[in-house]
Design a protein around this motif. Structure first.
Motif, mmCIF file in Angstrom:
data_model
loop_
_atom_site.group_PDB
_atom_site.id
_atom_site.type_symbol
_atom_site.label_atom_id
_atom_site.label_comp_id
_atom_site.label_asym_id
_atom_site.label_seq_id
_atom_site.Cartn_x
_atom_site.Cartn_y
_atom_site.Cartn_z
ATOM 1 N N HIS A 429 0.847 -1.187 0.000
ATOM 2 C CA HIS A 429 0.000 0.000 0.000
ATOM 3 C C HIS A 429 0.887 1.243 0.000
ATOM 4 C CE1 HIS A 429 -3.651 -2.312 0.950
ATOM 5 N NE2 HIS A 429 -2.910 -2.976 1.816
ATOM 6 N N PRO A 430 0.662 2.161 -0.939
ATOM 7 C CA PRO A 430 1.417 3.416 -0.943
ATOM 8 C C PRO A 430 0.801 4.416 0.047
ATOM 9 C CG PRO A 430 0.072 3.218 -2.947
ATOM 10 C CD PRO A 430 -0.197 1.992 -2.129
ATOM 11 N N PHE A 431 1.554 4.772 1.067
ATOM 12 C CA PHE A 431 1.057 5.662 2.130
ATOM 13 C C PHE A 431 1.317 7.110 1.741
ATOM 14 C CE2 PHE A 431 1.449 8.083 6.071
ATOM 15 C CZ PHE A 431 0.365 7.636 6.817
ATOM 16 N N HIS A 432 0.276 7.904 1.759
ATOM 17 C CA HIS A 432 0.397 9.315 1.358
ATOM 18 C C HIS A 432 -0.099 10.219 2.471
ATOM 19 C CE1 HIS A 432 0.247 13.012 -0.859
ATOM 20 N NE2 HIS A 432 -1.049 12.995 -1.065
ATOM 21 N N LEU A 433 0.671 11.269 2.743
ATOM 22 C CA LEU A 433 0.259 12.294 3.701
ATOM 23 C C LEU A 433 0.177 13.622 2.963
ATOM 24 C CD1 LEU A 433 -0.151 13.347 6.687
ATOM 25 C CD2 LEU A 433 2.359 13.602 6.764
ATOM 26 N N HIS A 434 -0.914 14.346 3.179
ATOM 27 C CA HIS A 434 -1.047 15.664 2.555
ATOM 28 C C HIS A 434 -0.201 16.693 3.307
ATOM 29 C CE1 HIS A 434 -5.121 15.137 0.284
ATOM 30 N NE2 HIS A 434 -4.385 14.046 0.222
ATOM 31 N N VAL A 435 0.108 17.776 2.617
ATOM 32 C CA VAL A 435 0.693 19.017 3.166
ATOM 33 C C VAL A 435 2.150 18.896 3.644
ATOM 34 C CG1 VAL A 435 0.468 20.885 4.869
ATOM 35 C CG2 VAL A 435 -1.587 19.880 3.843
ATOM 36 N N TRP A 436 2.478 17.860 4.438
ATOM 37 C CA TRP A 436 3.807 17.767 5.016
ATOM 38 C C TRP A 436 4.574 16.609 4.405
ATOM 39 C CZ3 TRP A 436 -0.634 17.948 8.191
ATOM 40 C CH2 TRP A 436 -0.898 19.203 8.744
ATOM 41 N N PRO A 437 5.747 16.878 3.804
ATOM 42 C CA PRO A 437 6.545 15.777 3.264
ATOM 43 C C PRO A 437 7.066 14.870 4.384
ATOM 44 C CG PRO A 437 7.712 17.877 3.048
ATOM 45 C CD PRO A 437 6.353 18.195 3.579
ATOM 46 N N MET A 438 7.295 13.634 4.021
ATOM 47 C CA MET A 438 7.783 12.640 4.989
ATOM 48 C C MET A 438 9.231 12.307 4.648
ATOM 49 S SD MET A 438 4.521 9.997 4.918
ATOM 50 C CE MET A 438 4.305 10.011 3.132
ATOM 51 N N GLN A 439 10.069 12.218 5.665
ATOM 52 C CA GLN A 439 11.426 11.733 5.445
ATOM 53 C C GLN A 439 11.448 10.249 5.785
ATOM 54 O OE1 GLN A 439 14.673 13.640 7.549
ATOM 55 N NE2 GLN A 439 16.185 12.344 6.518
ATOM 56 N N LEU A 440 11.689 9.439 4.753
ATOM 57 C CA LEU A 440 11.714 7.987 4.937
ATOM 58 C C LEU A 440 13.059 7.624 5.559
ATOM 59 C CD1 LEU A 440 10.406 5.206 4.311
ATOM 60 C CD2 LEU A 440 11.475 5.339 2.054
ATOM 61 N N THR A 441 13.033 6.963 6.718
ATOM 62 C CA THR A 441 14.306 6.641 7.383
ATOM 63 C C THR A 441 14.592 5.142 7.419
ATOM 64 O OG1 THR A 441 13.294 6.597 9.586
ATOM 65 C CG2 THR A 441 14.201 8.704 8.836
ATOM 66 N N ALA A 442 13.567 4.293 7.314
ATOM 67 C CA ALA A 442 13.832 2.851 7.330
ATOM 68 C C ALA A 442 12.713 2.101 6.625
ATOM 69 C CB ALA A 442 13.971 2.344 8.762
ATOM 70 N N VAL A 443 13.089 1.009 5.948
ATOM 71 C CA VAL A 443 12.129 0.118 5.291
ATOM 72 C C VAL A 443 12.413 -1.296 5.777
ATOM 73 C CG1 VAL A 443 11.287 -0.798 3.091
ATOM 74 C CG2 VAL A 443 12.040 1.593 3.234
ATOM 75 N N ASN A 444 11.427 -1.936 6.350
ATOM 76 C CA ASN A 444 11.575 -3.300 6.875
ATOM 77 C C ASN A 444 12.820 -3.448 7.756
ATOM 78 O OD1 ASN A 444 9.267 -4.069 5.584
ATOM 79 N ND2 ASN A 444 10.287 -5.109 3.887
ATOM 80 N N GLY A 445 13.079 -2.437 8.567
ATOM 81 C CA GLY A 445 14.183 -2.535 9.511
ATOM 82 C C GLY A 445 15.529 -2.108 8.958
ATOM 83 N N THR A 446 15.600 -1.845 7.638
ATOM 84 C CA THR A 446 16.868 -1.389 7.060
ATOM 85 C C THR A 446 16.888 0.137 7.026
ATOM 86 O OG1 THR A 446 16.925 -3.356 5.677
ATOM 87 C CG2 THR A 446 18.380 -1.534 5.039
ATOM 88 N N THR A 447 17.910 0.708 7.638
ATOM 89 C CA THR A 447 18.004 2.162 7.734
ATOM 90 C C THR A 447 18.520 2.750 6.421
ATOM 91 O OG1 THR A 447 18.486 1.870 10.064
ATOM 92 C CG2 THR A 447 19.012 4.016 9.114
ATOM 93 N N LEU A 448 17.909 3.830 5.980
ATOM 94 C CA LEU A 448 18.376 4.506 4.764
ATOM 95 C C LEU A 448 19.532 5.436 5.104
ATOM 96 C CD1 LEU A 448 15.461 3.548 3.971
ATOM 97 C CD2 LEU A 448 15.401 5.516 2.462
#
Ligand code: C2O
Ligand code: CU
Ligand code: CU
Length: 500
Positions: A429-448
């Motif tokens: 599922h693609p998660f979308h938030l209006h107005v405020w950008p999100m900083q993605l820091t980890a996916v499935n426990g792997t840190t970016l």
């Protein structure tokens, strides 16, 4: 205009939810007799092999863009044939808006549809209140509404888009043709040309109506039989050897994921959404979930190739149920022909770095004021939850379907939060938030490692992601949701309210 109410949403549950019969979306209708119609520039899309046509451009002057936006069902040439679609100003896609940080956009939306609608400026960091980017308004058939979007001076540059957001009708209206690109300009890169490529999909009946969908398609997230670039099927993109182009690509598909590739040509990524790469980064492919955009540099070398989506595994709606459907499978989007005398103006390989405005400084060193967990839910686990009798309201977050009168998350303006978004379901599922950008820091426990800003984040099936958000600048109430728009329409949406 009226605010969306719980009563209206419950009506949608009955009308457009999962309990509907095949083709019962209201969109499948007998096509009106064909009357040739003059369409706006950019709307006359060709069939395969025709030169790519770009949407007409509306550009701000003196910090101001005024747009009259008519939403109407009409005959437009799509995929090289006439089709009865829902269009903005008579073209699919709608016009491209080009503005700068600090600009003001005034839009008069005229709803000439038979259904309610509204307007969302996807990705813009603008107020969610009043007549700004207010996803909770409902503009009824025959009504007109004046929107004003004021971009802050430090608004991030990049490519954004606009589309309707009236809960319960979003997927039907977007699928039927309502979307357009927006560019918040930076200092131009030295390129031979810039192109806007709006990728979308649609299904048409033999008489040119938009095909209705099955409950299974709604559950999986509908994908169109035709994949379009600027309303065209497999258009031709031509360039000369040595030219460098800048491509602004929008994934406006209702549910389809894209994994873009252009074998034989050098692709460099400038950014995705309002996030920018530190330097243009050479990539083999770029994944765009529904709603994501890419800003790309293409260095043209001689030859003929194809712009393709390589296919993306986004899981299955229900165990085994969707097998047979090739969700987000490989497709050719356009052909690219590079011939003729070498251009010497643009030199591929030159360092190119536009002066960009970033979304935010890296939030990882920031203090986190609050942590939250949000979980996608699709009804009874193990899948079915009773296709016949799930009442259309089993899709949601944290076991609750969308309710316009319930605030799900209360946040403090200017605070920094860390959200863990969990997806225990068998599909992405693609998660979308209006107005405020999100900083993605980890996916499935792997840190970016690099700062990665998105306004749509893919949450893998059975996985989780961690994002940080600064609820900067604007108080107000808005939404987060799944950008598989069918899921959003049946309740996979929640409300976030920011207050001091
Ligand atoms: Cu592009 Cu709330 O959506
Ligand atoms: Cu949005
Ligand atoms: Cu979803």
């Amino acid at each position: 205009m009226e605010p969306l109410t719980r009563r209206q949403v419950l009506q949608i549950g009955a009308l457009g939810g999962l309990g509907v019969v095949v083709g019962g979306t209201g969109l499948a209708r007998v096509g009106a007799p064909w009357t040739p119609r003059r369409t706006a520039p950019g709307s006359v899309a060709g069939s395969a092999g025709q030169e790519l046509v770009e949407p007409e451009v509306l550009r701000s002057t003196d910090g101001r863009l005024r747009v009259r936006l008519v939403a109407q069902e009409q005959d437009v040439v799509v995929a090289g044939r006439r089709a009865r679609v829902l269009a903005y100003n008579g073209s699919v896609p709608g016009q491209t808006w080009r503005v700068g940080p600090g600009d003001r956009i005034d839009v008069r939306l005229e709803n000439r549809l038979e259904t309610p609608t509204n307007l969302h400026t996807h990705g813009l960091h603008v107020s969610p209140q009043g007549s700004s980017d207010n996803a909770l308004l409902s503009i009824g058939p025959g009504e007109t509404f004046d929107y004003t979007f004021e971009l802050p001076r430090d608004h991030p540059t990049g490519v954004f888009w606009y589309h309707p957001h009236r809960h319960g009708y979003v997927a039907d209206q977007v699928f039927a043709g309502m979307y357009g690109a927006m560019v918040v300009e930076d200092d131009d890169v030295d390129v031979a040309r810039e192109r806007v490529l709006v990728v979308s999909d649609i299904s048409l009946t033999p008489d040119g109506a938009v095909r209705g969908i099955t409950p299974q398609e709604r559950m999986a997230g509908r994908e169109g039989d035709l994949v379009l670039v600027n309303g065209q099927v497999r258009p031709e993109i031509s360039a000369r050897p040595g030219e460098q182009e800048r491509w602004r690509v929008v994934n406006a598909c209702t549910s389809r994921y894209l994994r873009l590739a252009l074998p034989g040509q050098q692709l460099r990524l400038l950014g995705i959404d309002s996030g920018h790469e530190a330097a243009p980064r050479e990539v083999d492919d770029v994944v765009l979930a529904p709603g994501n955009r890419a800003d790309l540099l293409v260095a043209m070398s001689p030859g003929t190739g194809e712009l393709r989506t390589l296919g993306y595994d986004r899981g299955e709606a229900m165990m085994g149920m969707m097998s047979g459907q090739d969700l987000s499978g490989p497709r050719t989007l356009a052909t690219v022909t590079v011939t003729g005398a070498a251009a010497d103006a643009a030199r591929p390989g030159d360092p190119v770095r536009p002066a960009r405005q970033d979304a935010e400084p890296d939030l990882r060193p920031s203090r986190v004021d609050a942590h939250r967990e949000i979980t996608f839910t699709m009804g009874g686990m193990g899948g079915m939850g009773g296709m016949g009798g799930m009442g259309g309201m089993a899709f949601g977050f944290d076991d609750r379907a969308f309710d316009p009168e319930r605030i799900d998350q209360r946040v403090v303006t200017d605070s920094v939060e860390e959200w863990t978004i969990r997806n225990p379901t068998p599909m992405n599922h693609p998660f979308h938030l209006h107005v405020w950008p999100m900083q993605l820091t980890a996916v499935n426990g792997t840190t970016l490692t690099d700062p990665t800003w998105r306004d749509v984040v893919d949450v893998p099936a059975g996985g989780h992601v961690v994002v940080r958000i600064r609820f900067a600048t604007f108080p107000g109430t808005t939404v987060y949701h799944c950008h598989i728009l069918d899921h959003e329409d049946v309740g996979m949406m929640g409300i976030v309210a920011a207050a001091n």
